[in-house]
Write a protein that holds these residues in place. Structure first.
Motif, PDB file in Angstrom:
ATOM      1  N   UNK A 151     -52.522  67.704  46.471  1.00 53.66           N
ATOM      2  CA  UNK A 151     -51.264  68.414  46.726  1.00 53.66           C
ATOM      3  C   UNK A 151     -50.171  67.471  47.228  1.00 53.66           C
ATOM      4  N   UNK A 152     -50.578  66.446  47.948  1.00 52.58           N
ATOM      5  CA  UNK A 152     -49.587  65.487  48.423  1.00 52.58           C
ATOM      6  C   UNK A 152     -49.131  64.568  47.290  1.00 52.58           C
ATOM      7  N   UNK A 153     -50.057  64.099  46.516  1.00 51.12           N
ATOM      8  CA  UNK A 153     -49.689  63.178  45.437  1.00 51.12           C
ATOM      9  C   UNK A 153     -48.807  63.866  44.393  1.00 51.12           C
ATOM     10  N   UNK A 154     -49.113  65.112  44.095  1.00 53.68           N
ATOM     11  CA  UNK A 154     -48.336  65.805  43.058  1.00 53.68           C
ATOM     12  C   UNK A 154     -46.974  66.264  43.571  1.00 53.68           C
ATOM     13  N   UNK A 155     -46.837  66.395  44.884  1.00 49.00           N
ATOM     14  CA  UNK A 155     -45.540  66.783  45.435  1.00 49.00           C
ATOM     15  C   UNK A 155     -45.456  68.225  45.888  1.00 49.00           C
ATOM     16  N   UNK A 156     -46.587  68.928  45.940  1.00 47.21           N
ATOM     17  CA  UNK A 156     -46.567  70.304  46.451  1.00 47.21           C
ATOM     18  C   UNK A 156     -46.325  70.298  47.963  1.00 47.21           C
ATOM     19  N   UNK A 187     -62.250  69.720  41.900  1.00 42.68           N
ATOM     20  CA  UNK A 187     -62.707  69.176  40.609  1.00 42.68           C
ATOM     21  C   UNK A 187     -61.824  67.994  40.175  1.00 42.68           C
ATOM     22  N   UNK A 188     -60.504  68.170  40.323  1.00 43.26           N
ATOM     23  CA  UNK A 188     -59.598  67.084  39.934  1.00 43.26           C
ATOM     24  C   UNK A 188     -59.794  65.861  40.826  1.00 43.26           C
ATOM     25  N   UNK A 189     -59.917  66.115  42.116  1.00 42.48           N
ATOM     26  CA  UNK A 189     -60.078  65.011  43.069  1.00 42.48           C
ATOM     27  C   UNK A 189     -61.349  64.223  42.823  1.00 42.48           C
ATOM     28  N   UNK A 190     -62.377  64.891  42.375  1.00 40.80           N
ATOM     29  CA  UNK A 190     -63.636  64.187  42.105  1.00 40.80           C
ATOM     30  C   UNK A 190     -63.591  63.419  40.784  1.00 40.80           C
ATOM     31  N   UNK A 191     -62.984  64.048  39.786  1.00 43.45           N
ATOM     32  CA  UNK A 191     -63.060  63.440  38.452  1.00 43.45           C
ATOM     33  C   UNK A 191     -61.923  62.447  38.178  1.00 43.45           C
ATOM     34  N   UNK A 192     -60.704  62.774  38.600  1.00 42.48           N
ATOM     35  CA  UNK A 192     -59.550  61.923  38.265  1.00 42.48           C
ATOM     36  C   UNK A 192     -58.815  61.393  39.498  1.00 42.48           C
ATOM     37  N   UNK A 193     -58.465  62.284  40.391  1.00 40.60           N
ATOM     38  CA  UNK A 193     -57.569  61.888  41.490  1.00 40.60           C
ATOM     39  C   UNK A 193     -58.395  61.449  42.706  1.00 40.60           C
ATOM     40  N   UNK A 203     -55.354  61.482  33.507  1.00 39.22           N
ATOM     41  CA  UNK A 203     -55.369  62.721  34.312  1.00 39.22           C
ATOM     42  C   UNK A 203     -54.607  63.846  33.607  1.00 39.22           C
ATOM     43  N   UNK A 204     -55.136  65.070  33.653  1.00 41.47           N
ATOM     44  CA  UNK A 204     -54.424  66.186  32.996  1.00 41.47           C
ATOM     45  C   UNK A 204     -53.080  66.521  33.654  1.00 41.47           C
ATOM     46  N   UNK A 205     -52.826  66.003  34.844  1.00 43.02           N
ATOM     47  CA  UNK A 205     -51.528  66.241  35.490  1.00 43.02           C
ATOM     48  C   UNK A 205     -50.579  65.056  35.295  1.00 43.02           C
ATOM     49  N   UNK A 206     -51.022  64.063  34.537  1.00 40.16           N
ATOM     50  CA  UNK A 206     -50.298  62.805  34.441  1.00 40.16           C
ATOM     51  C   UNK A 206     -48.858  62.927  33.935  1.00 40.16           C
ATOM     52  N   UNK A 207     -48.582  63.931  33.095  1.00 39.34           N
ATOM     53  CA  UNK A 207     -47.247  64.002  32.509  1.00 39.34           C
ATOM     54  C   UNK A 207     -46.198  64.545  33.479  1.00 39.34           C
ATOM     55  N   UNK A 208     -46.637  65.133  34.578  1.00 46.37           N
ATOM     56  CA  UNK A 208     -45.629  65.671  35.510  1.00 46.37           C
ATOM     57  C   UNK A 208     -45.910  65.338  36.984  1.00 46.37           C
ATOM     58  N   UNK A 209     -47.010  64.647  37.274  1.00 44.57           N
ATOM     59  CA  UNK A 209     -47.330  64.333  38.668  1.00 44.57           C
ATOM     60  C   UNK A 209     -46.308  63.352  39.246  1.00 44.57           C
ATOM     61  N   UNK A 210     -45.850  63.639  40.462  1.00 39.52           N
ATOM     62  CA  UNK A 210     -44.846  62.797  41.112  1.00 39.52           C
ATOM     63  C   UNK A 210     -45.312  61.349  41.254  1.00 39.52           C
ATOM     64  N   UNK A 211     -46.572  61.170  41.580  1.00 37.86           N
ATOM     65  CA  UNK A 211     -47.060  59.823  41.793  1.00 37.86           C
ATOM     66  C   UNK A 211     -47.160  59.026  40.487  1.00 37.86           C
ATOM     67  N   UNK A 212     -47.356  59.733  39.405  1.00 38.18           N
ATOM     68  CA  UNK A 212     -47.585  59.078  38.117  1.00 38.18           C
ATOM     69  C   UNK A 212     -46.271  58.743  37.424  1.00 38.18           C
ATOM     70  N   UNK A 213     -45.274  59.661  37.525  1.00 36.22           N
ATOM     71  CA  UNK A 213     -44.061  59.460  36.722  1.00 36.22           C
ATOM     72  C   UNK A 213     -42.999  58.647  37.486  1.00 36.22           C
TER      73      UNK A 213
END
Ligand code: SF4
Length: 213
Positions: A151-156, A187-193, A203-213
């Protein structure tokens, strides 16, 4: 503030849609067959893997079929069984305290009440929310270390405080998603984040995640 909240609601929907597509069978990773067993597994889970908890709890329940038998057992014996989960002294106190509450105060029924559950030492907000959500379907957000990180990395959220993260999630995810977003973010934290080497490029959130873009 309003605009920020609207933006975060759009982000929350993107996150939920992507995660529920990626992890369609997402669920609580602690095994349980009844509410009291889930509570005990929750107590044992502090700083311990779910796999270890599931094995140790199964040993415990094989020897003690009900809460009364745990409440009446010598704490030293309980400690010997749950030792593989670590934090033995405090977890023993918590397990016995929970078993006593169940037999002496709650008439054998796990309460659908976060504050009552938190009267048991060792049951904090995370586990209490897990219990009411899993057992009763009461909308509640379980903020564990994975959820907090995602939630912190994505910007929530901007916070690392679980109570504030919980509030920030509740402000932007619809109530009916509160239980599942906890499981999905684990699940996301274990597999990707993961904490140290997030796999942002796949990562399936890669196209909009704050940390990624
Ligand atoms: S894109 Fe990277 S930082 Fe963002 S959620 Fe995915 S793995 Fe985590």
């Amino acid at each position: 503030m309003g605009t920020n909240n609207s933006r975060k609601k759009i982000l929350a929907k993107q996150i939920y849609d992507a995660l529920s597509t990626e992890f369609p069978g997402s669920k609580c990773s602690l095994d349980y067959d009844c509410p009291q067993n889930l509570a005990i597994r929750g107590i044992l889970s502090a700083q311990c893997t779910d796999k270890r908890v599931n094995i140790t709890a199964s040993d415990l329940f094989a020897r003690y079929p009900d809460m009364k038998s745990i409440a009446e057992e010598d704490p030293e014996v309980i400690a010997g069984i749950i030792k593989p989960c670590g934090l033995t002294a405090s977890k023993t106190r918590s397990v016995i305290s929970f078993a006593r509450k169940m037999t002496e105060e709650w008439n054998g029924t796990v309460p659908d009440d976060v504050d009552l559950l938190m009267e048991v030492p060792g049951i904090g907000r995370k586990i209490a929310n897990l219990i009411v959500g899993e057992v009763y379907g009461t909308p509640a957000v379980v903020v564990d270390t994975h959820c907090k990180r995602v939630m912190k990395r994505t910007g929530i959220t901007e916070s690392g405080d679980p109570a504030k993260v919980e509030k920030d999630i509740m402000a932007v995810f619809p109530e009916e998603q509160w239980i599942s977003i906890g499981h999905l973010s684990v699940d996301l934290g274990r597999k990707y984040c993961t904490a140290n080497s997030p796999k942002c490029e796949i990562c399936p959130l890669g196209s909009f995640c704050r940390r990624r873009i």
